[in-house]
Design a protein around this motif. Sequence first.
Motif, PDB file in Angstrom:
ATOM      1  N   GLU A   1       0.833  -1.212   0.000  1.00 35.60           N
ATOM      2  CA  GLU A   1       0.000   0.000   0.000  1.00 35.60           C
ATOM      3  C   GLU A   1       0.868   1.262   0.000  1.00 35.60           C
ATOM      4  OE1 GLU A   1      -3.242   0.036   2.730  1.00 35.60           O
ATOM      5  OE2 GLU A   1      -3.601   2.184   2.511  1.00 35.60           O
TER       6      GLU A   1
ATOM      7  N   ASP B   1      -4.515   3.988  -1.970  1.00 35.41           N
ATOM      8  CA  ASP B   1      -5.401   4.627  -0.999  1.00 35.41           C
ATOM      9  C   ASP B   1      -5.625   6.062  -1.475  1.00 35.41           C
ATOM     10  OD1 ASP B   1      -6.097   6.269   1.328  1.00 35.41           O
ATOM     11  OD2 ASP B   1      -5.834   4.429   2.486  1.00 35.41           O
TER      12      ASP B   1
ATOM     13  N   GLU C   1     -12.052   2.213   4.538  1.00 34.69           N
ATOM     14  CA  GLU C   1     -11.289   1.866   5.752  1.00 34.69           C
ATOM     15  C   GLU C   1     -11.958   2.535   6.937  1.00 34.69           C
ATOM     16  OE1 GLU C   1      -6.637   1.235   5.949  1.00 34.69           O
ATOM     17  OE2 GLU C   1      -7.208   2.826   4.580  1.00 34.69           O
TER      18      GLU C   1
HETATM   19 FE   LIG Z   1      -5.285   2.428   3.509  1.00 43.73          FE
END
Ligand SMILES: [Fe+2]
Length: 496
Positions: free
Chosen positions: A170, A202, A297
């Motif tokens: 990530e 993200d 998230e």
């Molecule tokens: Fe994340």
Amino acid sequence: MVNSDFVQQDFQHRLMILPPQGIGLSVDVYSPDLFELVNTLRERGLQPGYLEVFKASTTALTAVRRAVPDMALAYHGEGLWITQPDVQESPFFQQDVGEMVTQLNSIQSLWLNHECATKQMAGYSFGTYVPPLYTQLSAEVVAANIATVQQAMDRQGRRADGTAPLFLLEMPPLTYFSAGTIPIPHFFRLVTALAPCGLVLDIGHLWTVYRYTTACRRISLDRFVQEFLDEFPLERVVEIHMAGLACHESVGEPKAGEELLEWIDAHAAPIPSILFTMLEQVLAHPNLVSLRAVALEVDTKPIEMIVEEYAAAVRRFSLLVQQTMSRGTGVEQLMGLRPRPASVEKPMCQSHRQQLCDDYARYAQIISGQAPVTGPEWQDVAAEATGVTRYRTSYVPHEILHWGGDLTEMFPQTCRALVERGVCLTEFVAFWFRSPRPLTRSYDFFLLKIERFLEFVTERAPDVRGCVQQECDMLRQAYAQVNEVGEPVMEMERTR
Ligand SMILES: [Fe+2]
């Protein structure tokens, strides 16, 4: 030398067996209570496409697997500091990888997601993620460490059908600064050329890249996203994350009319609408051909807010996500790929590795305020010093004194005794970063706080030693109990 075609084929083969999951949630077992969350969603007729569960006790993860037998689960790892050149020499690395594989197996995980970030470097420890040095050497180290972890998963992490979970890397958030000599998309291109990993993009982290690099002073957000996506290895993105952004409590309220807020990654905060606009832009990009899942998230977020945000995201993006996921899945089957062994990492010469260890030691000293902001990776940071200054003077002290366990709540009696003796708690920050320390256990910020505070008090107020020792024992005992039963008790254990 690693052949990047071979690496790409290896990745394709691993991707092929990953079924599309749609829109799901990335969650914590404890905060908010996962079972309560799933039940509330069900009552509202909502069923997440999958759950990505953050590292917890193996007992708790096994309970999750049993409670939702039909739901696909994925794993958000923590503590494998793959950005670090010396991580494989750590006495705890093998143990940490072993525990991670056990946990992957316990939930029959689709993948291992791990931030390309660390909380420990060169003997210095932090409470929250610190991004890597964005340099070529650093990318090579990350790729080599990922290959090692993937090999361990291939050996020990096989699922019932004989396949192994895929390593997803990530892109981490920036917290006020970014150090390096190459652009961030280029860094991830280098990593993916060397390691057969997938990526997690993200969207909130991407916003922080705009905000805390020179981009926000040069171009619009829309143009930045376009340029970034054109350079980033988007074809490796398997999962997209969406989380909240907020100003940090140590910074204070934004001033009225402030155009570019100093937001940082904040999972408890609402997801700002600008991120959904960015998500649309990302989903529309033709290079996004390996997408399998999109997760909100939501750890530490109130359940009501999660339900609202999830329902809205499903309404707005379900079809678009389905269409994007179907872009890639047909193509690989036509390619007739055969099973491949995990790619072998390229051995890095010792002098390069040592160089990077030194660079990370300087990194830790710079961001903790122990060394001046100088060096080739720090030129842009030094030119716009407000960011790193904020990190050094507000963010780090807050982390050491309050975050993941407020010292005055953890050690009420000792803190009172220190005040009486004229010892200021802020001195603990300088003490914490005074010198590098050998690792004595796997990373645990809470236990580390206890250990370091005991040393601090013993040095500054030796007559308070008995009192602090007693409070340390109580805290350790409570913490061990919590971890044993796998249930949360205190806010202090939140160290994510
Ligand atoms: Fe994340």
